[in-house]
Design an enzyme around this catalytic site. Structure first.
Site, PDB file in Angstrom:
ATOM      1  N   GLU A  33      18.939 -50.925   4.788  1.00 28.02           N
ATOM      2  CA  GLU A  33      19.285 -50.344   4.901  1.00 28.02           C
ATOM      3  C   GLU A  33      21.189 -51.300   5.367  1.00 28.02           C
ATOM      4  OE1 GLU A  33      20.030 -46.661   5.924  1.00 28.02           O
ATOM      5  OE2 GLU A  33      22.074 -47.685   6.075  1.00 28.02           O
ATOM      6  N   LYS A  51      23.961 -31.636  17.594  1.00 26.90           N
ATOM      7  CA  LYS A  51      23.063 -30.822  18.623  1.00 26.90           C
ATOM      8  C   LYS A  51      23.540 -31.481  19.650  1.00 26.90           C
ATOM      9  CE  LYS A  51      22.489 -29.356  15.597  1.00 26.90           C
ATOM     10  NZ  LYS A  51      23.035 -29.498  13.742  1.00 26.90           N
ATOM     11  N   GLY A 180      36.683 -25.122   5.396  1.00 28.05           N
ATOM     12  CA  GLY A 180      34.974 -24.150   5.231  1.00 28.05           C
ATOM     13  C   GLY A 180      34.243 -23.985   5.681  1.00 28.05           C
ATOM     14  N   ALA A 321      17.837 -32.679   6.871  1.00 24.47           N
ATOM     15  CA  ALA A 321      17.020 -33.558   7.315  1.00 24.47           C
ATOM     16  C   ALA A 321      14.985 -33.915   6.688  1.00 24.47           C
ATOM     17  CB  ALA A 321      16.623 -34.045   8.398  1.00 24.47           C
ATOM     18  N   HIS A 445       4.595 -12.212  25.708  1.00 24.91           N
ATOM     19  CA  HIS A 445       5.209 -11.225  26.154  1.00 24.91           C
ATOM     20  C   HIS A 445       5.638 -11.647  28.480  1.00 24.91           C
ATOM     21  CE1 HIS A 445       7.768  -7.459  27.735  1.00 24.91           C
ATOM     22  NE2 HIS A 445       7.527  -7.932  28.668  1.00 24.91           N
TER      23      HIS A 445
HETATM   24  P1  FAD Z   1      20.660 -39.992   4.730  1.00 25.14           P
HETATM   25  O1  FAD Z   1      20.195 -39.848   5.929  1.00 25.14           O
HETATM   26  O2  FAD Z   1      22.040 -39.765   4.637  1.00 25.14           O
HETATM   27  O3  FAD Z   1      20.582 -41.871   4.797  1.00 25.14           O
HETATM   28  C1  FAD Z   1      20.965 -42.315   4.068  1.00 25.14           C
HETATM   29  C2  FAD Z   1      20.908 -43.667   4.590  1.00 25.14           C
HETATM   30  O4  FAD Z   1      20.782 -45.150   3.314  1.00 25.14           O
HETATM   31  C3  FAD Z   1      21.832 -43.801   5.372  1.00 25.14           C
HETATM   32  O5  FAD Z   1      21.591 -44.854   6.483  1.00 25.14           O
HETATM   33  C4  FAD Z   1      22.851 -45.109   4.325  1.00 25.14           C
HETATM   34  O6  FAD Z   1      23.468 -46.329   4.675  1.00 25.14           O
HETATM   35  C5  FAD Z   1      22.213 -45.886   3.507  1.00 25.14           C
HETATM   36  N1  FAD Z   1      22.332 -46.609   2.685  1.00 25.14           N
HETATM   37  C6  FAD Z   1      23.261 -45.602   1.689  1.00 25.14           C
HETATM   38  N2  FAD Z   1      23.457 -46.668   0.279  1.00 25.14           N
HETATM   39  C7  FAD Z   1      22.705 -47.720   1.121  1.00 25.14           C
HETATM   40  C8  FAD Z   1      22.326 -48.755   0.291  1.00 25.14           C
HETATM   41  N3  FAD Z   1      22.821 -48.976  -1.574  1.00 25.14           N
HETATM   42  N4  FAD Z   1      21.881 -49.604   0.703  1.00 25.14           N
HETATM   43  C9  FAD Z   1      21.343 -49.810   2.366  1.00 25.14           C
HETATM   44  N5  FAD Z   1      21.360 -48.672   2.935  1.00 25.14           N
HETATM   45  C10 FAD Z   1      22.086 -47.416   1.611  1.00 25.14           C
HETATM   46  N6  FAD Z   1      20.181 -31.011   8.657  1.00 25.14           N
HETATM   47  C11 FAD Z   1      19.080 -30.223   9.124  1.00 25.14           C
HETATM   48  O7  FAD Z   1      17.912 -30.043   8.710  1.00 25.14           O
HETATM   49  N7  FAD Z   1      18.975 -30.273  10.258  1.00 25.14           N
HETATM   50  C12 FAD Z   1      20.451 -30.254  11.042  1.00 25.14           C
HETATM   51  O8  FAD Z   1      20.682 -29.912  12.151  1.00 25.14           O
HETATM   52  C13 FAD Z   1      21.552 -31.260  10.189  1.00 25.14           C
HETATM   53  N8  FAD Z   1      22.611 -31.375  11.020  1.00 25.14           N
HETATM   54  C14 FAD Z   1      23.642 -32.315  10.278  1.00 25.14           C
HETATM   55  C15 FAD Z   1      24.942 -32.563  10.645  1.00 25.14           C
HETATM   56  C16 FAD Z   1      26.336 -33.630  10.018  1.00 25.14           C
HETATM   57  C17 FAD Z   1      27.847 -33.081  10.994  1.00 25.14           C
HETATM   58  C18 FAD Z   1      25.514 -33.139   9.038  1.00 25.14           C
HETATM   59  C19 FAD Z   1      26.929 -34.558   8.483  1.00 25.14           C
HETATM   60  C20 FAD Z   1      24.127 -33.134   8.613  1.00 25.14           C
HETATM   61  C21 FAD Z   1      23.574 -32.798   9.128  1.00 25.14           C
HETATM   62  N9  FAD Z   1      22.567 -32.337   8.374  1.00 25.14           N
HETATM   63  C22 FAD Z   1      21.773 -31.678   8.973  1.00 25.14           C
HETATM   64  C23 FAD Z   1      22.092 -33.426   7.050  1.00 25.14           C
HETATM   65  C24 FAD Z   1      21.327 -34.148   7.392  1.00 25.14           C
HETATM   66  O9  FAD Z   1      21.541 -35.041   7.984  1.00 25.14           O
HETATM   67  C25 FAD Z   1      20.551 -35.276   5.461  1.00 25.14           C
HETATM   68  O10 FAD Z   1      20.487 -33.978   4.783  1.00 25.14           O
HETATM   69  C26 FAD Z   1      19.937 -35.950   6.058  1.00 25.14           C
HETATM   70  O11 FAD Z   1      20.692 -37.002   6.949  1.00 25.14           O
HETATM   71  C27 FAD Z   1      19.680 -36.629   4.384  1.00 25.14           C
HETATM   72  O12 FAD Z   1      18.508 -37.116   4.224  1.00 25.14           O
HETATM   73  P2  FAD Z   1      18.700 -38.577   3.718  1.00 25.14           P
HETATM   74  O13 FAD Z   1      17.044 -39.805   3.982  1.00 25.14           O
HETATM   75  O14 FAD Z   1      18.184 -38.336   2.154  1.00 25.14           O
HETATM   76  O15 FAD Z   1      19.729 -39.636   3.860  1.00 25.14           O
HETATM   77  P1  NAD Z   2      27.970 -26.094   2.808  1.00 20.42           P
HETATM   78  O1  NAD Z   2      28.302 -26.073   1.470  1.00 20.42           O
HETATM   79  O2  NAD Z   2      27.713 -25.815   4.462  1.00 20.42           O
HETATM   80  O3  NAD Z   2      30.009 -25.326   3.432  1.00 20.42           O
HETATM   81  C1  NAD Z   2      31.027 -25.741   2.889  1.00 20.42           C
HETATM   82  C2  NAD Z   2      32.122 -24.283   2.827  1.00 20.42           C
HETATM   83  O4  NAD Z   2      33.073 -24.745   2.577  1.00 20.42           O
HETATM   84  C3  NAD Z   2      31.229 -23.202   1.923  1.00 20.42           C
HETATM   85  O5  NAD Z   2      31.139 -22.525   2.693  1.00 20.42           O
HETATM   86  C4  NAD Z   2      32.030 -23.249   0.739  1.00 20.42           C
HETATM   87  O6  NAD Z   2      32.624 -21.964   0.162  1.00 20.42           O
HETATM   88  C5  NAD Z   2      33.934 -23.858   1.203  1.00 20.42           C
HETATM   89  N1  NAD Z   2      34.165 -24.440   0.709  1.00 20.42           N
HETATM   90  C6  NAD Z   2      34.003 -25.245  -0.566  1.00 20.42           C
HETATM   91  N2  NAD Z   2      35.087 -25.527  -1.226  1.00 20.42           N
HETATM   92  C7  NAD Z   2      36.004 -24.629  -0.478  1.00 20.42           C
HETATM   93  C8  NAD Z   2      37.879 -24.751  -0.387  1.00 20.42           C
HETATM   94  N3  NAD Z   2      38.647 -25.422  -1.498  1.00 20.42           N
HETATM   95  N4  NAD Z   2      38.338 -24.292   0.169  1.00 20.42           N
HETATM   96  C9  NAD Z   2      37.614 -23.416   1.752  1.00 20.42           C
HETATM   97  N5  NAD Z   2      36.287 -23.608   1.328  1.00 20.42           N
HETATM   98  C10 NAD Z   2      35.733 -24.213   0.229  1.00 20.42           C
HETATM   99  O7  NAD Z   2      29.042 -27.960   4.012  1.00 20.42           O
HETATM  100  P2  NAD Z   2      28.786 -27.791   4.656  1.00 20.42           P
HETATM  101  O8  NAD Z   2      29.132 -27.556   5.935  1.00 20.42           O
HETATM  102  O9  NAD Z   2      30.015 -29.379   4.579  1.00 20.42           O
HETATM  103  O10 NAD Z   2      27.626 -29.272   5.038  1.00 20.42           O
HETATM  104  C11 NAD Z   2      27.327 -30.415   4.398  1.00 20.42           C
HETATM  105  C12 NAD Z   2      25.574 -30.140   4.210  1.00 20.42           C
HETATM  106  O11 NAD Z   2      25.039 -31.170   5.579  1.00 20.42           O
HETATM  107  C13 NAD Z   2      25.001 -29.199   3.732  1.00 20.42           C
HETATM  108  O12 NAD Z   2      24.477 -28.759   2.945  1.00 20.42           O
HETATM  109  C14 NAD Z   2      23.628 -28.685   5.043  1.00 20.42           C
HETATM  110  O13 NAD Z   2      22.676 -28.429   4.687  1.00 20.42           O
HETATM  111  C15 NAD Z   2      24.261 -29.840   5.915  1.00 20.42           C
HETATM  112  N6  NAD Z   2      24.203 -29.588   7.645  1.00 20.42           N
HETATM  113  C16 NAD Z   2      22.990 -28.932   7.432  1.00 20.42           C
HETATM  114  C17 NAD Z   2      23.214 -28.576   9.203  1.00 20.42           C
HETATM  115  C18 NAD Z   2      21.881 -27.877   9.394  1.00 20.42           C
HETATM  116  O14 NAD Z   2      20.978 -27.647   9.259  1.00 20.42           O
HETATM  117  N7  NAD Z   2      22.472 -27.101  10.439  1.00 20.42           N
HETATM  118  C19 NAD Z   2      24.468 -28.578   9.689  1.00 20.42           C
HETATM  119  C20 NAD Z   2      25.111 -29.482   9.441  1.00 20.42           C
HETATM  120  C21 NAD Z   2      25.420 -30.111   7.690  1.00 20.42           C
END
Ligand code: FAD
Ligand code: NAD
Length: 467
Positions: A33, A51, A180, A321, A445
């Site tokens: 990592e 969250k 977005g 995730a 309920h």
């Molecule tokens: P990541 O969690 O992105 O982890 C990848 C890791 O690899 C990182 O720690 C990075 O530093 C490391 N890494 C990358 N390249 C290298 C390298 N070359 N060497 C060593 N380490 C490296 N998903 C949900 O299901 N529910 C949610 O509520 C939700 N909320 C979100 C809110 C936000 C604001 C964001 C941005 C995302 C959210 N997501 C949510 C999406 C979720 O975070 C991702 O889908 C998830 O983290 C993906 O897991 P991953 O293990 O594929 O990668």
């Molecule tokens: P998203 O794909 O959910 O939404 C992006 C939005 O931006 C879409 O509605 C798209 O039509 C719009 N968009 C794209 N180009 C645009 C433009 N030029 N002008 C205006 N609108 C435009 O992506 P996100 O909200 O950035 O989230 C990224 C990823 O993180 C998602 O794939 C999501 O699954 C994950 N995520 C998940 C959760 C959760 O599970 N609760 C929370 C946060 C993020």
């Protein structure tokens, strides 16, 4: 050179869960990592911190808007954003420390540094302390994703920001412009709208949360407008975001080709995320990516090198995730010679607004497109006794069942605690339940879960009991 059975690159929910499952199956495992804090996007700058802030801002909003009705009088309620951010940091730290503990407990060796392939059989880990080479029989790439941006927009990380900076903002914006109308935009938009910001969402398509069932998009838009004062600019293509003295000006083109200008103090760019493979040395390992930069994998999640697997955000499929976690377990079991299975149709999606939005299975639009005959059942929360008691009467549960077999094909809800309620629908669909099956199962309920039973009764024979 240290030798392992499995080397996992990336410690997000995909990587660390995969490492644990590999260790449980008896492999000698290492995880690489690049950051000191384990847990990836999800724990550090994603699911967990968002969250934490959603919960804090919801408490504040309820105190201001709902406590009096509940008979609780409090004077001088003020948001303390610095404390909210501090609490969020603490939550992140506890979770990340928890992952470090799990690595230790499962005897997984953690290497801090950037992992990059030097050949298909070796990974070099580079950090300030120097480099180290690791060899393994199998590799699992779990390097996740990073925020995308748009042409014409430079993220300055101060006022033109991504989710990463928004989660560290110690000022409440006066006017937050969100580019977005997807999950991040609406969740983080909700945080700041609850704290008093004016929030304007500019969305390219004709609806928000465009991948979910259309009924959810419509209802969520209505509720965010009604409850939090969100403004929506749908079918607007953002052309630029430029800083001018203390303001940021966003220019967008509407469907008639006219330009509009929005002025705010912060712009959150939330237009999706891109797979992260920088510095990974994919070319040295002979691993191919597709036109969107995602690592190409087959049904066993093997890359073009059969002993190198890839999971999570860095490959195709929803960036979630729990999807990454499922794939992490799947790959470990494939390597161990087992025959695991993932049903991608049954990976639920949740948006943590209030009410929450959750979905699993086919949307109504997909059923129409694929000419699958279906019937619809729906139950509104305004008819739920539990929802009345807690003043959560917004939203509904919609059940799509097969027209002739009655099998549940999709469940879509905008509901209090939808994120938890959807789990029952996932179980039901995994076991191929019919709407009648759920309609005949006793639900406690008063609970929000009764609404699922009622929506199923409506889908089955149009005979809900409480509506
Ligand atoms: P990541 O969690 O992105 O982890 C990848 C890791 O690899 C990182 O720690 C990075 O530093 C490391 N890494 C990358 N390249 C290298 C390298 N070359 N060497 C060593 N380490 C490296 N998903 C949900 O299901 N529910 C949610 O509520 C939700 N909320 C979100 C809110 C936000 C604001 C964001 C941005 C995302 C959210 N997501 C949510 C999406 C979720 O975070 C991702 O889908 C998830 O983290 C993906 O897991 P991953 O293990 O594929 O990668
Ligand atoms: P998203 O794909 O959910 O939404 C992006 C939005 O931006 C879409 O509605 C798209 O039509 C719009 N968009 C794209 N180009 C645009 C433009 N030029 N002008 C205006 N609108 C435009 O992506 P996100 O909200 O950035 O989230 C990224 C990823 O993180 C998602 O794939 C999501 O699954 C994950 N995520 C998940 C959760 C959760 O599970 N609760 C929370 C946060 C993020």
């Amino acid at each position: 050179m240290e030798q392992f059975d499995v080397v996992v690159i990336g410690s997000g929910p995909g990587g660390y869960i995969s490492a644990i499952r590999c260790a449980q199956l008896g492999f000698k495992v290492a995880i690489v990592e690049k950051y000191l804090s384990l847990g990836g996007t999800c724990l550090n700058v994603g699911c967990i911190p968002s969250k934490a802030l959603l919960d804090s801002s919801e408490h504040y909003f309820n105190a201001v808007h709902h406590f009096e009705q509940h008979g609780i009088k409090i004077k001088d309620i003020k948001p303390d954003i610095k404390q909210m951010i501090n609490r969020k940091r603490q939550v992140v730290k506890e979770n990340s420390d928890g992952v470090a503990y799990l690595m230790k407990k499962n005897k997984i060796t953690v290497f801090n540094g950037i992992g990059s392939f030097v050949s298909p059989q070796q990974v070099k880990v580079s950090s300030e302390k120097g480099t180290q080479e690791l060899s393994a029989k199998y590799f699992i790439i779990a390097t996740g994703s990073k925020p995308s941006t748009l042409p014409g927009i430079e993220i300055d990380k101060k006022q033109i920001i991504t989710s990463t900076e928004a989660l560290e903002l110690e000022t409440i914006p006066k006017h937050l412009i969100v580019i977005g109308g997807g999950v991040i935009g609406l969740e983080l938009g909700s945080v700041f709208a609850r704290l008093g910001s004016k929030v304007s969402v500019v969305e390219y398509l004709d609806r928000i949360i465009p991948t979910m069932d259309g009924a959810l998009s419509k209802e969520l838009q209505r509720l965010l407008k009604k409850n939090l004062g969100f403004e929506f600019y749908l079918q607007h293509k953002v052309l630029s975001a430029v800083k001018k003295s203390k303001e940021v000006i966003v220019t967008a083109q509407n469907k008639n080709g006219e330009n509009i200008e929005l002025k705010g103090d912060y712009v959150l760019v939330a237009v999706g995320r891109r797979p992260y493979t920088e510095n990974l040395g994919l070319e040295k390992a002979g691993i191919n990516t597709d036109e969107r930069g995602r690592i190409i994998v087959n049904d066993h999640l093997q890359t073009s090198q059969p002993h190198i697997y890839a999971i999570g955000d860095v490959i195709r499929g929803p960036m979630l995730a729990h999807k990454a976690e499922e794939e992490g377990v799947f790959v470990a079991e494939v390597i161990a010679g087992q025959k695991p299975h993932i049903n991608y149709l049954l990976i639920p999606g949740v948006v943590y607004t209030w009410p929450e939005v959750a979905s699993v299975g086919y949307t109504e639009e997909q059923l129409k497109e694929q000419s699958i005959p279906y019937k619809v059942g729906q139950f509104p929360f305004k008819a739920s006794g539990r929802a009345k008691a807690s003043m959560d009467t917004d939203g509904f549960i919609k059940v799509l069942a097969h027209q002739t077999t009655d099998e549940i094909l999709g469940v879509h809800m905008i509901a209090p605690r939808a994120a938890d309620l959807i789990a029952e629908a996932v179980v039901a669909m995994e076991y191929k339940a019919t709407a009648e099956d759920i309609g005949r199962i006793c639900h406690p309920h008063p609970t929000f879960s009764e609404a699922f039973k009622e929506a199923c009764l409506d889908a089955f024979e149009k005979r809900p009991l409480n509506f």
